[in-house]
Design an enzyme around this catalytic site. Structure first.
Site, PDB file in Angstrom:
ATOM      1  N   ASN A  94      52.468  44.196  44.221  1.00 45.45           N
ATOM      2  CA  ASN A  94      53.022  45.346  44.800  1.00 45.45           C
ATOM      3  C   ASN A  94      54.123  44.933  45.718  1.00 45.45           C
ATOM      4  O   ASN A  94      55.090  45.246  45.829  1.00 45.45           O
ATOM      5  CB  ASN A  94      52.011  46.207  45.262  1.00 45.45           C
ATOM      6  CG  ASN A  94      51.461  47.215  44.424  1.00 45.45           C
ATOM      7  OD1 ASN A  94      52.091  47.550  43.301  1.00 45.45           O
ATOM      8  ND2 ASN A  94      50.119  47.712  44.640  1.00 45.45           N
ATOM      9  N   GLU A 104      43.059  48.883  41.378  1.00 43.84           N
ATOM     10  CA  GLU A 104      43.293  47.966  40.272  1.00 43.84           C
ATOM     11  C   GLU A 104      42.047  47.450  39.548  1.00 43.84           C
ATOM     12  O   GLU A 104      41.750  46.530  39.336  1.00 43.84           O
ATOM     13  CB  GLU A 104      44.158  46.649  40.998  1.00 43.84           C
ATOM     14  CG  GLU A 104      43.348  45.642  41.681  1.00 43.84           C
ATOM     15  CD  GLU A 104      42.761  46.125  43.159  1.00 43.84           C
ATOM     16  OE1 GLU A 104      42.382  47.328  43.390  1.00 43.84           O
ATOM     17  OE2 GLU A 104      42.439  45.361  43.846  1.00 43.84           O
TER      18      GLU A 104
END
Ligand code: GTP
Length: 581
Positions: free
Chosen positions: A452, A487
């Site tokens: 990210n 996640e």
């Protein structure tokens, strides 16, 4: 006087240029004025009948029927006229033929048939444009009503003719007919000039005989006004002319009238002579008033002479003539009433049929309206049903879509945590009841924060979708994949032992590790750590299974990530288990 009425039938113009048409028109025009020429023309026309159009043929048929009547063969005239009336479609020909039938029936004294036929003819009159043809029908109506003693009716038809501006022979004839009918009704015109104008008009048309009938009626009027000598001289001045006609009816009328007038003047011998002439002229005419008048005069004279034998004889004849006359009056009245009754019955039958037709028509209309209303109702119901189905379908779809939305993780398309938990609990319960094995795989991407941070959230989202897809592809059909959050994903596997579940986790690990980020324009590698727990080691409880898998996952992270760890009894209060790739 009756057959003179037939002669009034007007000529109908035959509009064809051919010589045949011209001849036909000529024959029609002079059929009563020049009977000899009419005969010749009719013979020529009959020879050339093949040249005739259908309309001309009908006119020729009419003239032939007319000729039958003119020559006294009334039964044949009635037959031919009736046939033509029934077959022709031309209202003018029908009215002419019908008029001929009516007048002939009047002559043959078949009054009932004549009057019934008259109704059919009069019903057509309004369809006839030719005024002369119309006048012929009304004239026939006037004649037959006069004949059956319905003088008011006769006057009615004459006045119809006069109001319609009738001219020529018909005007003369009907003028005389009116005077006669009014005389019978005791309603003769007050002014003798009115009689005189009828007489003058007939003379202007060359109708001497009819003019003399008019004079007979004028004489009666003068006598009633007390002018007997004037009446006598009026008739006597024309006697030669009247004798020359040789027409018995007129002669009978005139002599009977003179007999009565002269008797009232006391001229008994002359009265007798006239009475005898009246009787002589009436020999072929049964049941006439002339005979009554003549025998009455003869009887009164015989009585005055004191001749008992003659008085008796004349009285008998007088009484007989009067009875015959009265019988005829009754018979005519009866005929008229029968004809009216028949017509009334027919019109009532027609009325009844019309009513029945109206009812049938209304029934059909009601049936049609009902069918239309039913169709409309069915249409409305169908529309209503369609819209109900449509809205039910829409609502259902919306429910399905809301439910899907509520159950699905928006980013990856797999079950969200809540739905996954519910489904897993149900499946585990089923396995427990069925005594089947189940297993849970938990996985968490490794160092995802770094992806990210380094490649941005969009790249992270792409990676999450790829991972979900890889897990779905590896998961068996009766298994479930869910995103537990962030996640972190989980797979529930049923009816499989722990080794198979571990195999599945390894397969997922491989698939994730082989995700090629270059497809999204990046160059990072993706790995995940897996924790596996089976039902055999700790039961089918979802929370317990999840806790054990999480424990193994934690261990996989700790031991260096990108690996599969199986929860072993004893680790986390249970024994640690070996990690594997
Ligand atoms: N792109 C994206 N990132 C998410 C989403 N949900 C959670 N994350 C990120 O996932 C990262 C998780 O980071 P960490 O909990 O530190 O774990 P990690 O970096 O994977 O490290 P380890 O688990 O220890 O290997 C965080 O940066 C979250 O912001 C998501 O829906 N999309």
């Amino acid at each position: 006087m009756l057959w003179l009425a037939l002669a009034l039938a007007p000529p109908v113009s035959a509009s064809t240029p051919a010589a045949f048409g011209d001849l036909l028109s000529q024959a029609d025009a002079l059929r009563s004025a020049d009977p000899a020429r009419f005969e010749v023309l009719l013979a020529r026309l009959t020879e050339r009948v093949h040249e005739a159009t259908p309309a001309q043929r009908e006119l020729l048929d009419y003239l032939k029927a007319y000729r039958l009547g003119y020559t006294g063969r009334f039964d044949l005239a009635i037959e031919a006229g009736t046939r033509l009336f029934e077959t022709s479609s031309d209202p003018a020909i029908k009215v002419r033929a019908g008029g001929l039938v009516v007048s002939s029936r009047a002559v043959t004294r078949e009054f009932v048939e004549g009057l019934v036929f008259l109704d059919k003819v009069l019903a057509l009159v309004e369809q006839v444009d030719d005024a002369e043809v119309r006048h012929h029908a009304w004239a026939a109506a006037g004649v037959i009503h006069n004949q059956v003693g319905q003088y008011a009716q006769a006057v009615h038809y004459v006045e119809l003719l006069q109001a319609d501006g009738v001219q020529g022979r018909t005007r003369c004839f009907t003028g005389v007919l009116r005077l006669e009918s009014l005389g019978f009704l005791d309603a003769a015109p007050e002014d003798p000039a009115e009689f005189q104008s009828v007489i003058d008009y007939c003379l202007s048309q060359g109708e001497t005989m009819l003019a003399n009938f008019g004079r007979v009626h004028l004489a009666a009027k003068l006598a009633a006004d007390g002018q007997v000598p004037v009446a006598v001289s009026l008739l006597e001045s024309r006697l030669g002319e009247i004798e020359a006609t040789g027409y018995p009816r007129l002669l009978g009328e005139v002599h009977a009238r003179l007999a009565r007038l002269k008797l009232s003047l006391g001229w008994r011998e002359a009265a007798d002579a006239h009475a005898l002439r009246a009787v002589a002229n009436s020999s072929g005419i049964a049941n006439t008033q002339v005979l009554v008048q003549a025998h009455e005069v003869l009887y009164e004279n015989a009585l005055a002479r004191g001749d008992a034998a003659a008085t008796l004889q004349h009285y008998r004849q007088y009484a007989e003539a009067e009875r015959a006359w009265l019988d005829q009056v009754k018979a005519r009245e009866l005929a008229y009433q029968m004809a009216r009754h028949e017509s009334l019955q027919k019109s009532q039958t027609i009325e009844l049929l019309n009513r029945q037709n109206d009812v049938l028509r209304l029934e059909q209309q009601v049936a049609a309206k009902t069918a239309e209303a039913n169709r409309l109702l069915i249409g409305l119901l169908a529309l209503l049903a369609a819209s109900v189905f449509y809205w039910a379908y829409k609502v259902k779809r919306m429910q399905v879509s809301l439910r899907t939305m509520a159950q699905t993780d928006a980013l990856t398309g797999v079950s969200n945590r809540h739905h996954f938990t519910q489904t897993a609990e149900a499946l585990l319960e089923a396995c427990r009841r069925g005594g089947a094995d189940a297993g849970l795989v938990m996985l968490d991407l490794d160092h995802f924060k770094a992806i990210n941070d380094q490649y941005g959230h969009a790249a992270g989202d792409w990676a999450l979708r790829q991972v979900a897809e890889a897990c779905q592809a590896a998961c068996p059909p009766d298994g479930r994949v869910g995103r537990l959050g962030g996640e972190e994903f989980a797979l529930l596997v049923v009816n499989q032992d722990l080794a198979s579940v571990v195999g599945l986790a390894r397969e997922c690990r491989k698939r994730i590790a082989s995700i090629d980020a270059r497809g999204a324009g990046h160059a990072f590698a993706l790995t995940a750590s897996f924790g596996v727990a089976g039902s055999r080691s700790g039961g089918h409880d979802f929370d317990g299974l999840l806790a054990r898998a999480d424990d193994a996952l934690y261990r996989a992270k700790r031991e260096g990530r990108d690996r599969v760890c199986v929860h072993m009894p004893g680790s986390h209060a249970d024994a640690p288990s070996p990690a594997s790739r």
